[in-house]
Design a protein around this motif. Sequence first.
Motif, PDB file in Angstrom:
ATOM      1  N   VAL A 140      43.463  47.020  35.994  1.00 22.58           N
ATOM      2  CA  VAL A 140      43.337  45.962  36.993  1.00 22.58           C
ATOM      3  C   VAL A 140      42.012  45.251  36.767  1.00 22.58           C
ATOM      4  O   VAL A 140      40.968  45.897  36.672  1.00 22.58           O
ATOM      5  CB  VAL A 140      43.390  46.557  38.417  1.00 22.58           C
ATOM      6  N   ILE A 141      42.052  43.955  36.680  1.00 22.39           N
ATOM      7  CA  ILE A 141      40.860  43.171  36.322  1.00 22.39           C
ATOM      8  C   ILE A 141      40.692  41.997  37.268  1.00 22.39           C
ATOM      9  O   ILE A 141      41.638  41.236  37.489  1.00 22.39           O
ATOM     10  CB  ILE A 141      41.012  42.615  34.894  1.00 22.39           C
ATOM     11  N   ALA A 142      39.481  41.867  37.820  1.00 21.08           N
ATOM     12  CA  ALA A 142      39.140  40.669  38.590  1.00 21.08           C
ATOM     13  C   ALA A 142      38.022  39.974  37.850  1.00 21.08           C
ATOM     14  O   ALA A 142      37.098  40.623  37.361  1.00 21.08           O
ATOM     15  CB  ALA A 142      38.689  41.039  39.991  1.00 21.08           C
ATOM     16  N   MET A 143      38.101  38.653  37.746  1.00 21.57           N
ATOM     17  CA  MET A 143      37.060  37.958  36.990  1.00 21.57           C
ATOM     18  C   MET A 143      36.981  36.494  37.372  1.00 21.57           C
ATOM     19  O   MET A 143      37.933  35.919  37.895  1.00 21.57           O
ATOM     20  CB  MET A 143      37.347  38.060  35.503  1.00 21.57           C
ATOM     21  N   ASN A 163      45.802  31.719  40.407  1.00 23.80           N
ATOM     22  CA  ASN A 163      44.425  31.244  40.229  1.00 23.80           C
ATOM     23  C   ASN A 163      43.779  31.743  38.955  1.00 23.80           C
ATOM     24  O   ASN A 163      42.673  31.329  38.614  1.00 23.80           O
ATOM     25  CB  ASN A 163      43.547  31.698  41.411  1.00 23.80           C
ATOM     26  N   LYS A 164      44.460  32.684  38.283  1.00 21.08           N
ATOM     27  CA  LYS A 164      43.913  33.286  37.058  1.00 21.08           C
ATOM     28  C   LYS A 164      42.591  34.005  37.310  1.00 21.08           C
ATOM     29  O   LYS A 164      41.698  33.982  36.464  1.00 21.08           O
ATOM     30  CB  LYS A 164      43.735  32.228  35.960  1.00 21.08           C
ATOM     31  N   THR A 165      42.477  34.643  38.460  1.00 18.71           N
ATOM     32  CA  THR A 165      41.253  35.402  38.763  1.00 18.71           C
ATOM     33  C   THR A 165      41.540  36.875  38.978  1.00 18.71           C
ATOM     34  O   THR A 165      40.633  37.667  39.246  1.00 18.71           O
ATOM     35  CB  THR A 165      40.565  34.855  40.038  1.00 18.71           C
ATOM     36  N   PHE A 166      42.798  37.279  38.882  1.00 14.87           N
ATOM     37  CA  PHE A 166      43.175  38.676  39.106  1.00 14.87           C
ATOM     38  C   PHE A 166      44.308  39.006  38.157  1.00 14.87           C
ATOM     39  O   PHE A 166      45.343  38.329  38.138  1.00 14.87           O
ATOM     40  CB  PHE A 166      43.603  38.858  40.570  1.00 14.87           C
ATOM     41  N   LYS A 197      49.109  35.807  44.830  1.00 14.47           N
ATOM     42  CA  LYS A 197      50.450  35.430  44.401  1.00 14.47           C
ATOM     43  C   LYS A 197      50.420  35.136  42.915  1.00 14.47           C
ATOM     44  O   LYS A 197      49.567  34.375  42.430  1.00 14.47           O
ATOM     45  CB  LYS A 197      50.890  34.180  45.176  1.00 14.47           C
ATOM     46  N   GLY A 198      51.358  35.718  42.175  1.00 11.67           N
ATOM     47  CA  GLY A 198      51.308  35.515  40.733  1.00 11.67           C
ATOM     48  C   GLY A 198      52.623  35.774  40.033  1.00 11.67           C
ATOM     49  O   GLY A 198      53.681  35.763  40.647  1.00 11.67           O
ATOM     50  N   LYS A 199      52.531  36.048  38.728  1.00  8.64           N
ATOM     51  CA  LYS A 199      53.726  36.172  37.892  1.00  8.64           C
ATOM     52  C   LYS A 199      53.535  37.216  36.795  1.00  8.64           C
ATOM     53  O   LYS A 199      52.434  37.384  36.271  1.00  8.64           O
ATOM     54  CB  LYS A 199      54.026  34.804  37.272  1.00  8.64           C
TER      55      LYS A 199
END
Lengths: 417, 381
Positions: free
Chosen positions: B237-240, B222-225, B170-172
């Motif tokens: 697309v970045i996961a970190m 969560n600022k991870t995706f 879930k994000g923005k």
Amino acid sequence: MASTFTRVLSRKKTVGILSLVGAGSLMTGYLINKDKVHASAQSSRRRYPASAEYPDLRKHNNCMASHLTPAIYAELIDKATPNGFTLDQCIQTGVDNPGHPFIKTVGMVAGDEESYQVFAELFNPVIKERHNGYDPQIMRHPTDLDASKIRSGVFDERYVLSSRVRTGRSIRGLALPPACTRAERREVERVVADALSGLKEDLLGRYYSLTEMTEKEQQQLIDDHFLFDKPVSPLLTCSGMARDWPDARGIWHNNEKTFLVWVNEEDHTRVISMEKGGNMKRVFERFCKGLKEVERLIKEKGWEFMWNERLGYVLTCPSNLGTGLRAGVHISLPRLSKDPRFPKILDNLRLQKRGTGGVDTAAVGSTFDISNLDRLGKSEVELVQTVIDGVNYLVECEKRLEKGQDIKIPPPLSQIK
Amino acid sequence: MPFGNTHNNYKLKFSAEDEYPDLSKHNNHMAKALTLDIYKKLRDKQTPSGFTLDDVIQTGVDNPGHPFIMTVGCVAGDEETYEVFKDLLDPVIQDRHGGYKPTDKHKTDLNFENLKGGDDLDPKYVLSSRVRTGRSIIGYTLPPHCSRGERRAIEKMSIEALSSLDGEFKGKYYPLKDMSDKEQQQLIDDHFLFDKPVSPLLLASGMGRDWPDARGIWHNDNKTFLVWVNEEDHLRVIAMEKGGNMKEVFRRFCVGLQKIEAVFKKHNHGFMWNEHLGYVLTCPSNLGTGLRGGVHVKLPNLSKHAKFEEVLNRLRLQKRGTGGVDTAAEGGVFDISNADRLGFSEVEQVQMVVDGVKLMIEMEKKLEKGGSIDDMVPAQK
């Protein structure tokens, strides 16, 4: 070569289809012709209505943004010049460079001579705004390169350090820097270098191609302040004029280093006459002589300059139409430049100041570059005379201030009309 | 710079020799592969959307390259570019991707459960872990060629797809155009914000046009995706996360990607993919997986060792500075990632990173104690 015509790529059929599928929806841009086609003018690019393509200019402050309405955009978007240059290409630099709150840039370029006609609906109001109300639809631009008409023009060298006149010229029939192909650009180089090699006497000189110059030649040109570099300004690079750098770019100058031609930089040619000191009259005489000689030489080979009686000499940027002429001096005005009336005096004299590095630079000490504001609607002779009269006035002011006398703001010179 | 549809036809009246670019001072893959004969053969072709050979090569003509760094020097304007101009792009791809042949098939594997290990990289050495890739939306032209209308449609679709994600995703979305100063500063502090490209390699291809229209950044709470919209590709697309749990990062990467793809497919806009080139992206260097999986890892001793480069090469890894491509390492901390994109699957590439980094940390520890690593140097992968 002089004929101009408009080829309108009309998509009337397509527009009809778009309105059926709900042209307002961004997600359903209609796909025409999915088949792979070779060498065809048909495109299967997803097409959107003009309203979906219209640029967001809300944060923009340039002449193009001031005049490009959605209606004009919709009217012109499907048009192209004979060599295929489109409205989007004309305006790309203005879309990419919103501008500055204080400095109003033009924000559009021409890709060829026909651009000014095919996209006249947008170019005309831009030209009118930029050139003090000059209306290409009803006015005529006077061209006058008769230097014998100049009065005075030799300045006091205690104040005037150098004098310079520049303009540009385009070769009719070849597209301008934003649109030209590599072959066209190379042809411009060939035609111009060929003509310049025919110059004689005080104009005898040599061409230095940017691709072939030696390190030694390059250093000499840098030391002489003649070398031009690949443009870094996004105003220029966004228009596409730096493509293929440094292919077919070069510099020509006479042996005396008083007459210089840039090939394929922002225009086909930029022509510069200059000397140290205050003899603007002689600088302008050489300028006119050189230009006329080059014109004669290209005409011998069947070429001519882009010119018409509405717009004068046709160049890439609308700001340079008409004469394309900037005549100026580097002048030291330690007292006058600190006087609060200085800007108003310049304004009324139809002059502008720049730093000694050229446009967008700051003055060093109290030495300024002072030149004419106008380009279109007045002839070369008129503009140079304006500079001469104006600089004489400025020098007079400086001298009066030296003696503790007061100075006066001169009455404003008439603008066009 | 996308010219009008008729411009290429106008150009044909000049001879191929007169139009052929001067590549005598050039060192990039395009300049190596392009010949006058290929130019002659392809110059009158266009993709269905009107992308031409000169459009493909302009960036390589304008950027001669570097004696040491071999850039690609060409881009695609749409999916069909790779087919219509295969006579040029096949040799470029072969050269860039370790001999990958026009007949080779690429394997896609986004099944994160196939990754062995990767949850145990020593956090005393591995500071952070990251996996990125790109995706292009079928039926839309790519950043060098797209019109404003298309780019906006891509943005709109992306926002719809991303806003449908929930749970850990879930994000923005933050459009670059209307970002507030506060939002902008937060994104900068999080190291999420991307800027208008300044590299002439990118600008010369036309992908910076109309900036910042229809560009933006989406990230989960969560600022991870994180997803970049309309930068160098339709989507990046970045996961970190901080630390060394590459397994978890890869899991999130795969799950997130598949969720996004499902939403796009539902609207009949899947991702560009084929069994020869894998995922189709703007730059030929990113074909295949488009995946760069990497860590920021402390290797002060190993990085000074004479065999460091050899070790990296054999492990099929590359090093970069911690600022990303074309930056220098700081304080012995390197960005280590997979060198390959095409010809190995996602799982295989991340596996190489996990195994390789593990080994290099062992080597680092050995060197710390004053030991030798000569017997630890691996065989060529």
